[in-house]
Scaffold this active site. Structure first.
Site, PDB file in Angstrom:
ATOM      1  N   VAL A  91       0.780  -1.303  -0.011  1.00 47.77           N
ATOM      2  CA  VAL A  91      -0.080  -0.001  -0.109  1.00 47.77           C
ATOM      3  C   VAL A  91       1.002   1.190   0.067  1.00 47.77           C
ATOM      4  O   VAL A  91       1.828   1.241   0.674  1.00 47.77           O
ATOM      5  CB  VAL A  91      -0.841   0.086   1.312  1.00 47.77           C
ATOM      6  CG1 VAL A  91      -1.861   1.217   1.463  1.00 47.77           C
ATOM      7  CG2 VAL A  91      -1.811  -1.261   1.365  1.00 47.77           C
ATOM      8  N   CYS A  92       0.621   2.322  -0.717  1.00 44.15           N
ATOM      9  CA  CYS A  92       1.113   3.492  -0.602  1.00 44.15           C
ATOM     10  C   CYS A  92       0.004   4.592  -0.749  1.00 44.15           C
ATOM     11  O   CYS A  92      -1.008   4.308  -0.553  1.00 44.15           O
ATOM     12  CB  CYS A  92       2.199   3.805  -1.588  1.00 44.15           C
ATOM     13  SG  CYS A  92       1.625   3.638  -3.411  1.00 44.15           S
ATOM     14  N   ARG A  93       0.419   5.786  -1.258  1.00 43.81           N
ATOM     15  CA  ARG A  93      -0.728   6.986  -1.339  1.00 43.81           C
ATOM     16  C   ARG A  93      -1.593   6.721  -2.543  1.00 43.81           C
ATOM     17  O   ARG A  93      -2.941   6.865  -2.350  1.00 43.81           O
ATOM     18  CB  ARG A  93      -0.020   8.097  -1.293  1.00 43.81           C
ATOM     19  CG  ARG A  93      -0.868   9.342  -1.661  1.00 43.81           C
ATOM     20  CD  ARG A  93      -0.011  10.759  -1.720  1.00 43.81           C
ATOM     21  NE  ARG A  93      -0.790  11.697  -1.920  1.00 43.81           N
ATOM     22  CZ  ARG A  93      -1.203  12.217  -3.228  1.00 43.81           C
ATOM     23  NH1 ARG A  93      -0.630  11.600  -4.165  1.00 43.81           N
ATOM     24  NH2 ARG A  93      -1.997  12.930  -3.572  1.00 43.81           N
ATOM     25  N   GLY A 114      -0.778   4.226  -5.296  1.00 44.81           N
ATOM     26  CA  GLY A 114      -0.529   2.762  -6.015  1.00 44.81           C
ATOM     27  C   GLY A 114       0.965   2.688  -6.871  1.00 44.81           C
ATOM     28  O   GLY A 114       1.207   1.768  -7.057  1.00 44.81           O
ATOM     29  N   MET A 119      -3.897   4.741  -0.660  1.00 43.62           N
ATOM     30  CA  MET A 119      -4.725   5.017   0.510  1.00 43.62           C
ATOM     31  C   MET A 119      -5.699   6.395  -0.206  1.00 43.62           C
ATOM     32  O   MET A 119      -6.726   6.951   0.699  1.00 43.62           O
ATOM     33  CB  MET A 119      -3.701   5.848   1.366  1.00 43.62           C
ATOM     34  CG  MET A 119      -3.165   4.795   2.046  1.00 43.62           C
ATOM     35  SD  MET A 119      -4.128   3.425   3.122  1.00 43.62           S
ATOM     36  CE  MET A 119      -4.809   4.606   4.458  1.00 43.62           C
TER      37      MET A 119
END
Length: 98
Positions: A62-64, A66, A90
């Site tokens: 997971v990141c901000r 993708g 996110m």
């Protein structure tokens, strides 16, 4: 590379499925909130901390948005890990945060 949407990951958590989530955002981003139970390893440190992950488990990255989690997924796949990228990151997450 395998992918799941944020909604699919949220549903896995609601169904109490065993999931291993790794958040590769920076410290200040995670401080604003992360998925409950997510393990934090900033992308820049992943190469040095991947030994903390178990190759027998599958991880949702997971990141901000993708992008970084996609790079993390490709890197870890190349090292023999089982990973799934959470598309949309996110920014798409509507579930609980801690």
């Amino acid at each position: 590379m395998k992918e799941l949407t944020a909604k699919e990951v949220e549903n896995l958590l609601k169904e109490k499925q065993p999931v291993n989530i790794v958040d590769v955002r920076e410290v200040d981003e995670v401080r604003a909130g992360k998925i409950p139970g997510a393990y934090h390893i900033p992308l820049g440190l992943l190469e040095f901390r991947m030994h903390e992950l178990d190759k027998s488990k599958e991880y949702i990255m997971v990141c901000r948005s993708g992008g970084r989690s996609g790079r993390a997924s490709q890197f870890l796949e190349g090292q023999g890990y089982k990973v799934i990228n959470m598309t949309g990151g996110m920014l798409s997450w509507e579930g609980d945060m801690e």
